[in-house]
Write a protein that holds these residues in place. Sequence first.
Motif, mmCIF file in Angstrom:
data_model
loop_
_atom_site.group_PDB
_atom_site.id
_atom_site.type_symbol
_atom_site.label_atom_id
_atom_site.label_comp_id
_atom_site.label_asym_id
_atom_site.label_seq_id
_atom_site.Cartn_x
_atom_site.Cartn_y
_atom_site.Cartn_z
ATOM 1 N N ALA A 50 -63.105 32.549 -32.060
ATOM 2 C CA ALA A 50 -63.151 33.989 -32.319
ATOM 3 C C ALA A 50 -64.223 34.705 -31.509
ATOM 4 N N ARG A 51 -65.427 34.151 -31.444
ATOM 5 C CA ARG A 51 -66.525 34.815 -30.737
ATOM 6 C C ARG A 51 -67.088 33.926 -29.624
ATOM 7 N N ARG A 52 -66.252 33.012 -29.145
ATOM 8 C CA ARG A 52 -66.694 32.103 -28.096
ATOM 9 C C ARG A 52 -65.685 32.074 -26.965
ATOM 10 N N ASP A 53 -66.115 31.587 -25.809
ATOM 11 C CA ASP A 53 -65.225 31.438 -24.663
ATOM 12 C C ASP A 53 -64.239 30.315 -24.966
ATOM 13 N N PRO A 54 -62.928 30.615 -25.057
ATOM 14 C CA PRO A 54 -61.944 29.583 -25.416
ATOM 15 C C PRO A 54 -61.879 28.426 -24.431
ATOM 16 N N VAL A 55 -62.181 28.687 -23.163
ATOM 17 C CA VAL A 55 -62.147 27.620 -22.159
ATOM 18 C C VAL A 55 -63.282 26.629 -22.397
ATOM 19 N N LYS A 56 -64.466 27.138 -22.703
ATOM 20 C CA LYS A 56 -65.604 26.259 -22.968
ATOM 21 C C LYS A 56 -65.426 25.515 -24.293
ATOM 22 N N VAL A 57 -64.820 26.176 -25.263
ATOM 23 C CA VAL A 57 -64.512 25.518 -26.534
ATOM 24 C C VAL A 57 -63.558 24.350 -26.286
ATOM 25 N N THR A 58 -62.529 24.591 -25.476
ATOM 26 C CA THR A 58 -61.553 23.551 -25.158
ATOM 27 C C THR A 58 -62.208 22.368 -24.477
ATOM 28 N N SER A 59 -63.097 22.646 -23.542
ATOM 29 C CA SER A 59 -63.777 21.582 -22.800
ATOM 30 C C SER A 59 -64.545 20.650 -23.727
ATOM 31 N N LEU A 60 -65.379 21.222 -24.583
ATOM 32 C CA LEU A 60 -66.230 20.413 -25.458
ATOM 33 C C LEU A 60 -65.425 19.686 -26.527
ATOM 34 N N GLN A 61 -64.416 20.363 -27.080
ATOM 35 C CA GLN A 61 -63.641 19.717 -28.144
ATOM 36 C C GLN A 61 -62.813 18.561 -27.589
ATOM 37 N N LEU A 62 -62.276 18.703 -26.384
ATOM 38 C CA LEU A 62 -61.508 17.612 -25.775
ATOM 39 C C LEU A 62 -62.396 16.419 -25.447
ATOM 40 N N MET A 63 -63.587 16.674 -24.919
ATOM 41 C CA MET A 63 -64.500 15.579 -24.601
ATOM 42 C C MET A 63 -64.955 14.869 -25.871
ATOM 43 N N THR A 64 -65.214 15.642 -26.931
ATOM 44 C CA THR A 64 -65.637 15.043 -28.200
ATOM 45 C C THR A 64 -64.551 14.146 -28.783
ATOM 46 N N GLY A 65 -63.350 14.698 -28.912
ATOM 47 C CA GLY A 65 -62.234 13.916 -29.440
ATOM 48 C C GLY A 65 -61.907 12.730 -28.556
ATOM 49 N N GLY A 66 -61.972 12.939 -27.243
ATOM 50 C CA GLY A 66 -61.681 11.867 -26.300
ATOM 51 C C GLY A 66 -62.670 10.715 -26.404
ATOM 52 N N LEU A 67 -63.955 11.031 -26.561
ATOM 53 C CA LEU A 67 -64.976 9.991 -26.701
ATOM 54 C C LEU A 67 -64.765 9.165 -27.962
ATOM 55 N N VAL A 68 -64.422 9.842 -29.063
ATOM 56 C CA VAL A 68 -64.192 9.139 -30.327
ATOM 57 C C VAL A 68 -62.997 8.188 -30.198
ATOM 58 N N LEU A 69 -61.911 8.660 -29.610
ATOM 59 C CA LEU A 69 -60.720 7.833 -29.424
ATOM 60 C C LEU A 69 -60.993 6.665 -28.481
ATOM 61 N N THR A 70 -61.747 6.938 -27.402
ATOM 62 C CA THR A 70 -62.083 5.884 -26.440
ATOM 63 C C THR A 70 -62.921 4.790 -27.101
ATOM 64 N N ALA A 71 -63.938 5.199 -27.852
ATOM 65 C CA ALA A 71 -64.803 4.232 -28.539
ATOM 66 C C ALA A 71 -64.000 3.404 -29.545
ATOM 67 N N LEU A 72 -63.129 4.068 -30.309
ATOM 68 C CA LEU A 72 -62.313 3.367 -31.299
ATOM 69 C C LEU A 72 -61.341 2.411 -30.611
ATOM 70 N N GLY A 73 -60.816 2.837 -29.457
ATOM 71 C CA GLY A 73 -59.912 1.972 -28.701
ATOM 72 C C GLY A 73 -60.587 0.682 -28.269
ATOM 73 N N PHE A 74 -61.831 0.789 -27.782
ATOM 74 C CA PHE A 74 -62.597 -0.396 -27.393
ATOM 75 C C PHE A 74 -62.868 -1.288 -28.595
#
Length: 321
Positions: free
Chosen positions: A199-223
């Motif tokens: 709502a009050r943030r840059d949607p592109v920057k929000v997308t970047s951080l949320q994808l990296m966060t979710g991706g790291l969790v999935l990667t760690a769990l995969g290992f």
Amino acid sequence: MKDDGSLQNQKQPILKNRLVAYAAAVFCTLMWGTAFPFIKLGYSSFEIAESDIGSKLLFAGLRFFIAGVMVYCFTLFKREKNSRKLSKKDILPVCSLGLVQTAAQYIFTYIGIGFTSGTNTSIITACASFITVLLAPIFFKSDKLNIQKISGCIVGFCGVLAINGIGSVSRDTLFGDVMILFSTFSAAAGNLISKKVAARRDPVKVTSLQLMTGGLVLTALGFVCGGRLDFSKLDSVLILLWLALVSAAAFSVWTALLKYHPASKITIFNLLVPIFGTVLSGIMLGENVFRIQTLASLILICAGIVLVNAVNKRKGESNLS
């Protein structure tokens, strides 16, 4: 508040246009639809077995983390003068979005698909749009529920049934069905959280951080689950990069759409994903999908989208506003 509004207009004014928003939503669902055949090609190229949940989670984690890096590189490249940087206060809500929309959704999905049918998965997943439409009015007063939206969801859901069949629930599939249901709730919650967070943030920057966060969790769990990937083949790497690009582009646009428009009127377009996925799978993988059911499904889903986004002149409600 006034300055905030002016800043938003400078960032993504074109996405506030109704027709542009429709086209952008269709673009996102088309991109996600391409993921269906490419994920199958990726599993084949990386030689990931059906039961190898660890490697599947690792594959998904790397896909989303790379997508987040791609979006981050884009934010560095565009360098908008008035673009608001994410502060320390933004990290928790944005990372929470990544945990729900990316990590939790795919963890439940990959656990569930091994214990239920593809038909059940498609049908239950399609409920995410319905859930979002029903819950949006609770969190956003401007996103009111009406008979048109409910009717649109029902008609659109009938379209999903038309292409997948009715499905069936038994003791053998119950655990998988419940896991897919949790995945669906995660997707619906992700849509609502995304609208709130962006709502009050840059949607592109929000997308970047949320994808990296979710991706790291999935990667760690995969290992942790014993997942391994062989990157010796060029086509495997290219497939992974394409899927990352798809996620980067689609999630960036989708987050912006949720920022500027009612969640119910945007998320209903998600019903197009199985249509695009089915048709593209038929084209790329040689599957027999060009049937009367596919056409009937497309007509019903489009009718549902039109109903949800219809103008309610009596109440003065405007499209996508």
